[in-house]
Design a protein around this motif. Structure first.
Motif, short mmCIF file in Angstrom:
data_model
loop_
_atom_site.label_atom_id
_atom_site.label_comp_id
_atom_site.label_asym_id
_atom_site.label_seq_id
_atom_site.Cartn_x
_atom_site.Cartn_y
_atom_site.Cartn_z
N GLY A 150 50.93 7.61 16.77
CA GLY A 150 51.95 7.87 17.76
C GLY A 150 53.36 7.93 17.20
N GLY A 151 54.27 7.53 18.05
CA GLY A 151 55.68 7.70 17.75
C GLY A 151 56.20 8.94 18.45
N SER A 152 57.43 8.86 18.90
CA SER A 152 58.03 9.96 19.66
C SER A 152 58.02 11.26 18.88
CB SER A 152 59.47 9.59 20.04
OG SER A 152 60.14 10.66 20.64
N LEU A 153 58.44 11.22 17.62
CA LEU A 153 58.51 12.44 16.83
C LEU A 153 57.14 13.04 16.58
CD1 LEU A 153 60.13 14.48 15.17
CD2 LEU A 153 59.91 12.93 13.22
N SER A 154 56.16 12.21 16.27
CA SER A 154 54.84 12.77 15.98
C SER A 154 54.23 13.42 17.21
CB SER A 154 53.90 11.70 15.42
OG SER A 154 53.51 10.78 16.41
N ASN A 155 54.56 12.89 18.41
CA ASN A 155 54.11 13.56 19.63
C ASN A 155 54.63 14.99 19.69
OD1 ASN A 155 52.78 11.28 20.62
ND2 ASN A 155 54.57 10.57 21.75
N THR A 156 55.91 15.16 19.36
CA THR A 156 56.52 16.49 19.35
C THR A 156 55.88 17.38 18.30
OG1 THR A 156 58.65 15.68 20.18
CG2 THR A 156 58.68 17.76 18.97
N LEU A 157 55.68 16.83 17.11
CA LEU A 157 55.14 17.64 16.00
C LEU A 157 53.70 18.05 16.25
CD1 LEU A 157 56.63 15.71 12.93
CD2 LEU A 157 57.54 17.74 14.06
N VAL A 158 52.89 17.15 16.82
CA VAL A 158 51.50 17.49 17.11
C VAL A 158 51.44 18.58 18.19
CG1 VAL A 158 49.35 16.63 18.13
CG2 VAL A 158 50.51 15.30 16.36
N ALA A 159 52.26 18.43 19.22
CA ALA A 159 52.29 19.46 20.27
C ALA A 159 52.71 20.80 19.69
CB ALA A 159 53.25 19.04 21.39
N LEU A 160 53.70 20.77 18.82
CA LEU A 160 54.19 22.01 18.20
C LEU A 160 53.12 22.63 17.30
CD1 LEU A 160 56.61 23.89 17.90
CD2 LEU A 160 57.46 22.39 16.08
N ALA A 161 52.42 21.80 16.54
CA ALA A 161 51.35 22.30 15.68
C ALA A 161 50.22 22.91 16.50
CB ALA A 161 50.81 21.18 14.79
N ARG A 162 49.92 22.31 17.66
CA ARG A 162 48.86 22.85 18.50
C ARG A 162 49.29 24.12 19.22
NH1 ARG A 162 46.30 16.99 20.51
NH2 ARG A 162 45.09 16.73 18.59
N LEU A 163 50.55 24.19 19.63
CA LEU A 163 51.06 25.42 20.22
C LEU A 163 51.04 26.55 19.19
CD1 LEU A 163 54.12 24.05 22.22
CD2 LEU A 163 52.09 25.13 23.22
N GLY A 164 51.38 26.23 17.96
CA GLY A 164 51.44 27.24 16.91
C GLY A 164 50.21 27.28 16.04
N GLY A 165 49.13 26.67 16.50
CA GLY A 165 47.92 26.58 15.68
C GLY A 165 47.10 27.85 15.63
N GLN A 166 47.39 28.79 16.53
CA GLN A 166 46.69 30.07 16.53
C GLN A 166 47.72 31.19 16.42
OE1 GLN A 166 43.56 30.38 19.60
NE2 GLN A 166 44.06 28.28 20.16
N PRO A 167 47.39 32.28 15.74
CA PRO A 167 48.37 33.37 15.56
C PRO A 167 48.57 34.16 16.86
CG PRO A 167 46.26 33.99 14.60
CD PRO A 167 46.12 32.55 15.05
N ILE A 168 49.12 33.48 17.87
CA ILE A 168 49.41 34.11 19.15
C ILE A 168 50.90 34.41 19.19
CG2 ILE A 168 49.34 33.89 21.66
CD1 ILE A 168 47.12 31.81 21.28
N GLY A 169 51.26 35.67 19.06
CA GLY A 169 52.67 36.03 19.06
C GLY A 169 53.37 35.81 17.74
N GLY A 170 52.63 35.42 16.70
CA GLY A 170 53.24 35.20 15.40
C GLY A 170 52.31 34.39 14.52
N PRO A 171 52.64 34.25 13.24
CA PRO A 171 51.80 33.48 12.32
C PRO A 171 51.69 32.02 12.75
CG PRO A 171 53.43 34.79 11.13
CD PRO A 171 53.82 34.84 12.56
N THR A 172 50.65 31.34 12.28
CA THR A 172 50.52 29.92 12.57
C THR A 172 51.69 29.16 11.95
OG1 THR A 172 49.12 29.64 10.62
CG2 THR A 172 48.01 30.00 12.71
#
Length: 450
Positions: A150-172
């Motif tokens: 956990g941790g506030s920052l890791s919540n943001t980073l995990v969400a961002l990695a999952r949003l950008g985890g597939q090449p939808i609209g751009g590279p991963t």
């Protein structure tokens, strides 16, 4: 903007502390010059387009808008299987590098009586020592709770990695984090969990150190109470490894909780200087009102000198401005945007604001049935960062997407954006911004492309 006009900004007089008033009057010419450089970098790196409106000389965005269609998706467990994770080669560049506290979360649902027995005030965040942590965990025996990296920052980073985890609209997207974990089992747990979420934890464990933890107690009214244990020792050193990583990042995000770690402010300064030298954006998260109050001068030194983006909730924004609770969040957002090119202020179920040059754009909340408010602001920040990385040029559209990400997290138990929900959100984002020229290469090597 002159020093006089800065000090005469509406709403600043009554609640402004002498420290901040002096800082503005004395340092305004330097801040103005640095602010302009940061604004230019924000536009170049993110693709955000800002223009003067003809009416009143105000500043507003241009670009496409986001749709209002709802997001629905199946839940996934967000539980990883045990086992060793195969090590993968690290990328040459990082879209986002987070600098923050690495904490293992113990999250559970409790009632108000449980908090009363512990003598803990509901909704507060308290720093506890090793013995106090043990007392709370013993009291939770028999309760249902789970452990997470956990941790506030890791919540943001995990969400961002999952949003950008597939090449939808751009590279991963390549997402990394630097922080402090011990060589204890919790440290290994933290690193493995982040790695499985496609966030590379890039700092080596501290020999014989203990990893920090946060006990998150959520009551039926969706209020969260947090008890934070920082671990021993907790520090982030600026070494050649960290310097190399930062020099190859497009955005670095500094978590406000990091200011609480001993001797870490110098690391933050050096990291921000390196980031600017290499054309990266610097984002700062406020994290917590008590943290701001304890490290007020350090926050302002970093924000006034380096920050391109600031994330705060309404209480944190007022704390930065030294405003009373009667001041509106939009006033705080406008005020802060005189120092930082892009300011995000969330106000819970009332919505949020994104401010630029003294003007704030209101973002309506995305409808949801709240179950757990923990992690809402972290998710909102991930949505904004995702929009910037994908080259969105419209503030309201980007904010509406961030609000939608936050609503998904608020409507579930737990702080992490789930994989399936992230995929659905990314697809919706791509549909709504299909006419936008989406980018992910926002590093200094590609600035000219914007």
């Amino acid at each position: 903007m002159s020093a006089i006009s800065l000090c005469s900004y509406s709403g600043a007089g009554a609640g402004l502390s002498p420290l901040l008033a002096n800082r503005r009057a004395i340092a305004a010419p330097e801040v103005r010059f640095d602010w302009r450089m940061r604004e230019d970098r924000l536009i170049r790196v993110s693709g955000l387009k800002l223009m003067k409106w003809r009416s009143g000389g105000r500043i507003g965005p241009i670009g496409d808008s986001v749709g209002s269609d709802g997001i629905e998706g199946d839940e996934d467990s967000d539980v990883d299987e045990d086992g060793e994770e195969e090590e993968k080669g690290l990328p040459e560049r990082w879209d986002v590098l987070g600098l923050g506290q690495a904490m293992v979360d113990f999250s559970g649902m409790v009632d108000n009586t449980f908090l009363e027995r512990l003598g803990v005030e509901k909704g507060m965040r308290k720093v506890v020592n090793h013995e106090e942590r043990g007392k709370v965990l013993r009291a939770m025996d028999g309760c249902s709770y789970k452990a997470a990296a956990g941790g506030s920052l890791s919540n943001t980073l995990v969400a961002l990695a999952r949003l950008g985890g597939q090449p939808i609209g751009g590279p991963t997207l390549n997402i990394g984090m630097a922080g402090s974990v011990g060589s204890d089992p919790l440290g290994g747990f933290y690193r493995a969990k982040l790695r499985r979420a496609n966030v590379n934890f890039l700092s080596p464990p501290i020999k014989d150190g203990t990893t920090g933890t946060v006990i998150v107690l959520t009551t039926p009214d969706a209020q969260r109470t947090m008890l934070s244990y920082q671990g021993m020792p907790s520090t982030v050193d600026y070494d050649s490894n960290l310097a190399s990583i930062i020099s190859n990042a497009s955005i670095i995000v500094v978590e406000g909780y990091l200011f609480e770690l001993p001797h870490t402010v110098d690391t933050i300064k050096k990291a921000c200087e390196n980031a600017h030298k290499n054309g990266a954006l610097v984002a700062v998260t406020a994290s917590d009102v008590s943290c701001i109050e304890r490290h007020y001068d350090d926050f302002w030194e970093i924000m006034g000198t380096y920050a391109d983006i600031v994330f705060a909730n309404s209480d944190e924004a007022r704390a930065f401005c030294n405003f009373s609770s009667k001041e509106s969040p939009v006033s705080a957002a406008r005020y802060l945007s005189h120092f930082v090119p892009l300011v995000s202020v969330t106000d819970g179920r009332r919505g949020s604001y994104i401010a630029v040059k003294g003007e704030a754009t209101y973002i309506a909340p995305s409808p949801c049935l709240p179950l757990d408010t923990c992690g809402a602001g972290d998710a909102y920040a991930s949505g904004l960062l995702y929009g910037i990385l994908r080259g969105v040029s419209n503030l309201k559209g980007m904010g509406s997407f961030a609000a939608k990400v936050a609503s998904v997290v608020v409507g579930q138990q737990g702080t992490r954006l789930r994989v399936q929900d992230a995929s659905n959100l990314a697809k919706s984002f791509a549909r709504n911004f299909k006419s936008t020229n989406l980018h992910s290469d926002v590093g200094s090597d590609h600035i000219s492309s914007f």
